[in-house]
Enzyme design. Structure first.
Site, PDB file in Angstrom:
ATOM      1  N   THR A 118       0.880  -1.189   0.000  1.00  0.00           N
ATOM      2  CA  THR A 118       0.000   0.000   0.000  1.00  0.00           C
ATOM      3  C   THR A 118       0.910   1.229   0.000  1.00  0.00           C
ATOM      4  OG1 THR A 118      -0.083   0.342   2.391  1.00  0.00           O
ATOM      5  CG2 THR A 118      -1.616  -1.284   1.483  1.00  0.00           C
ATOM      6  N   ASP A 119       0.301   2.411  -0.107  1.00  0.00           N
ATOM      7  CA  ASP A 119       1.101   3.635  -0.106  1.00  0.00           C
ATOM      8  C   ASP A 119       1.906   3.759   1.187  1.00  0.00           C
ATOM      9  OD1 ASP A 119       0.209   4.249  -2.588  1.00  0.00           O
ATOM     10  OD2 ASP A 119      -1.341   5.653  -1.920  1.00  0.00           O
ATOM     11  N   CYS A 120       1.269   3.424   2.322  1.00  0.00           N
ATOM     12  CA  CYS A 120       1.994   3.575   3.585  1.00  0.00           C
ATOM     13  C   CYS A 120       2.736   2.300   4.003  1.00  0.00           C
ATOM     14  CB  CYS A 120       1.056   4.061   4.686  1.00  0.00           C
ATOM     15  SG  CYS A 120      -0.494   3.175   4.786  1.00  0.00           S
ATOM     16  N   TYR A 121       2.371   1.143   3.423  1.00  0.00           N
ATOM     17  CA  TYR A 121       3.083  -0.120   3.700  1.00  0.00           C
ATOM     18  C   TYR A 121       3.491  -0.740   2.365  1.00  0.00           C
ATOM     19  CZ  TYR A 121       1.199   0.168   8.447  1.00  0.00           C
ATOM     20  OH  TYR A 121       0.894   0.561   9.716  1.00  0.00           O
TER      21      TYR A 121
END
Lengths: 390, 136
Positions: free
Chosen positions: A128-131
């Site tokens: 994901t964008d943050c992970y």
């Protein structure tokens, strides 16, 4: 009439003046001592059990890697752990396993972690964008992770049935291997030493009770799953089959492999032997009477595990079970335990010593358990159509 | 007179010799067959209880060894990791031979290997997998 408060008992423990007995010792004492005298003389009674408790597991926070991953599938030494808890939290259940390797399960991962051994962690995420990370393979130990604690939803059953098999086929169960034709009977609680049999109505055990769990301090945090107050009781107030349960928590980092042991029951699956000790305060003569219960006063049901629905075919006392032989359907049947009484006794003694030395204190529950609760069955709303049936 | 149990492993070509007859006839040994597995042309295994004088049993075993039968005292074929045992009792439940027992006062597992009949039920019943028995 003697009555004592938790605070009074704790003050005696702190000053080294408390009288502590194990549940077996107090049961012996009660043969020639009245409940009122016991309430006067004895402050705390230690109870314990060491048996296979399938509803056990550990919560782990692995810590974040760089770059970080949102773990959406997790394997610990190949055993699936529950991943639906934020990015790096997981729950590893004792009975979880890779179906290709049924004899090694979550219980074994938990035991190896307690022993301080390295476990291989493998995790996958979609990115994901943050992970952004999609995969990680690494080694963890109990010291490398942030938190790891045992959280067992159902432990320390109040009484449990005796298992027999009347059929012609040998069967494999969590109560051990049951020989055909009523040739053995297995039982699992520590009888008069068993925690919840010494406080059958849970007057002193509730949310917040400090206990011995797996070699360290733990707590009762909730009624255990399948908590049941509606089982028939005998003349001594003892439910004659499995009734109440407790949910418990304790820090796995402080536990000892001596009191947590992985198990594999052939053709059943994995489970975890858990050592639990509970100190029961003798608040008054009623509690003195409860903790004085003896094996010949504790009865349990004999169930035929070989027949559908495991029908009840007898009722026996723990004194009979411990004699090595019981009568079932007019026949003599050899008995054996499937939980360790010698380990349970060791726990009760350790807890007694800790209380005598002022290293352990009792705690008043912050909330008692429900006084009435019965079990629901699972209703099948969508029965398969004819085309689905064999 | 003593009683002692042995595991005998026969080579593929030994099936045609009446070895046990000679044990009885020549060495005055009472034999009790507790377990037998015979796969003609491949191998055979026997658990025998021999009863006789110590000297005769020794001679009888020598006789078998001379005929290429592998003989070992039963207890040498049983491995039990006692130090890891938690005294749960699961093995006691299946041991109808009475080799594995448990009871008052200490409820610790007692293992009398001389009573074992190599049913091998304990091997699978032990939840810690602490037993190993080599019959073949």
């Amino acid at each position: 009439m003697t009555t004592k408060t938790y605070d009074e008992i704790n003050r005696k423990i702190k000053s080294g003046k408390a009288v502590i007995l194990t549940a077996e010792e107090v049961s012996e004492m009660a043969r020639n001592t009245s409940p009122e005298e016991i309430a006067e003389k004895v402050d705390v009674v230690t109870t314990a059990t060491f048996g296979a408790m399938c509803s056990s597991g550990a919560i782990i926070n692995f810590g974040h890697a760089s770059p970080p991953i949102r773990m959406e599938k997790i394997r610990l030494n190949g055993v699936p752990a529950y991943e639906g808890l934020a990015a790096v939290d997981a729950y590893i259940g004792a009975t979880a396993c890779d179906p290709e390797r049924p004899e090694y399960g979550g219980a074994h991962v938990i035991q190896e972690l307690i022993e301080g051994r390295e476990i291989e962690l493998e995790a996958w995420g979609k990115g994901t964008d943050c992970y952004p990370r999609k995969y990680i393979k690494t080694k963890i130990t109990k010291d490398s992770v942030n938190e790891i604690y045992l959280f067992n939803p159902r432990n320390a059953y109040q009484n449990y049935n005796v298992a027999v098999n009347t059929t012609k086929k040998l069967i494999h169960t969590y109560m051990g291997t049951l020989l055909p034709g009523l040739r053995n009977a297995t039982y699992s609680t520590s009888g008069e030493l068993s925690p919840l049999l010494n406080d059958p109505e849970m007057r002193t055990i509730g949310i917040g009770t400090r206990i011995f769990l797996g070699g360290t301090e733990g707590f009762v945090v909730w009624p255990g799953t399948q908590y049941n107050t509606s089982k028939p009781v005998n003349e001594f107030g003892i439910p004659v089959s499995n009734a109440r349960t407790i949910a418990v928590i304790g820090n796995l980092k402080e536990m000892s492999p001596e009191f947590v042991q992985a198990a594999y029951f052939d053709r059943y699956g994995t489970s975890l032997f858990v050592g639990i000790g509970i100190p029961i305060p003798v608040l008054d003569a009623d509690m003195a009477r409860r903790v004085s219960v003896r094996n010949d006063q504790i009865e349990t049901s004999v169930l035929d595990y070989g027949s559908p629905g495991a029908p009840k075919i007898g009722q026996v006392t723990y004194a009979e079970l411990r004699s090595g032989q019981i009568q079932v359907s007019g026949r003599k049947v050899r008995t054996a335990p499937v939980a360790s009484l010698s380990k349970a006794r060791r726990i009760a003694e350790l807890l007694k010593t800790a209380l005598l030395e002022g290293r352990f204190e009792i705690s008043q529950p912050v909330k008692m358990f429900p006084s009435e609760n019965s079990l629901k069955s699972l209703v099948e709303t969508d029965k398969p159509g004819k085309e689905m049936q064999p | 007179m003593i009683k002692k149990r042995f595991i005998l492993n026969f080579p593929p070509d030994s099936g045609d010799k009446p070895l046990s007859y000679h044990l009885v006839k020549e060495y005055d040994i009472r034999i009790n067959i507790l377990k037998a597995e015979v796969f003609p042309g491949k191998r055979g295994s026997l658990l025998l209880e021999l009863q006789g004088t110590a000297a005769n049993i020794e001679k009888g075993i020598d006789y078998l060894v001379r005929h290429n039968v592998d003989c070992e005292p039963l207890e040498k074929r049983i491995r039990f990791q006692e130090e890891r045992c938690i005294d749960c009792g699961n093995c006691v439940a299946v041991c109808f031979a009475g080799a594995l027992t448990m009871g008052p006062p200490d409820w610790k597992l007692q293992f009398d290997k001389s009573q074992c009949v190599v049913c091998e039920l304990c091997v699978t019943a032990c939840p810690l997998k602490l037993f190993e028995i080599n019959f073949q």
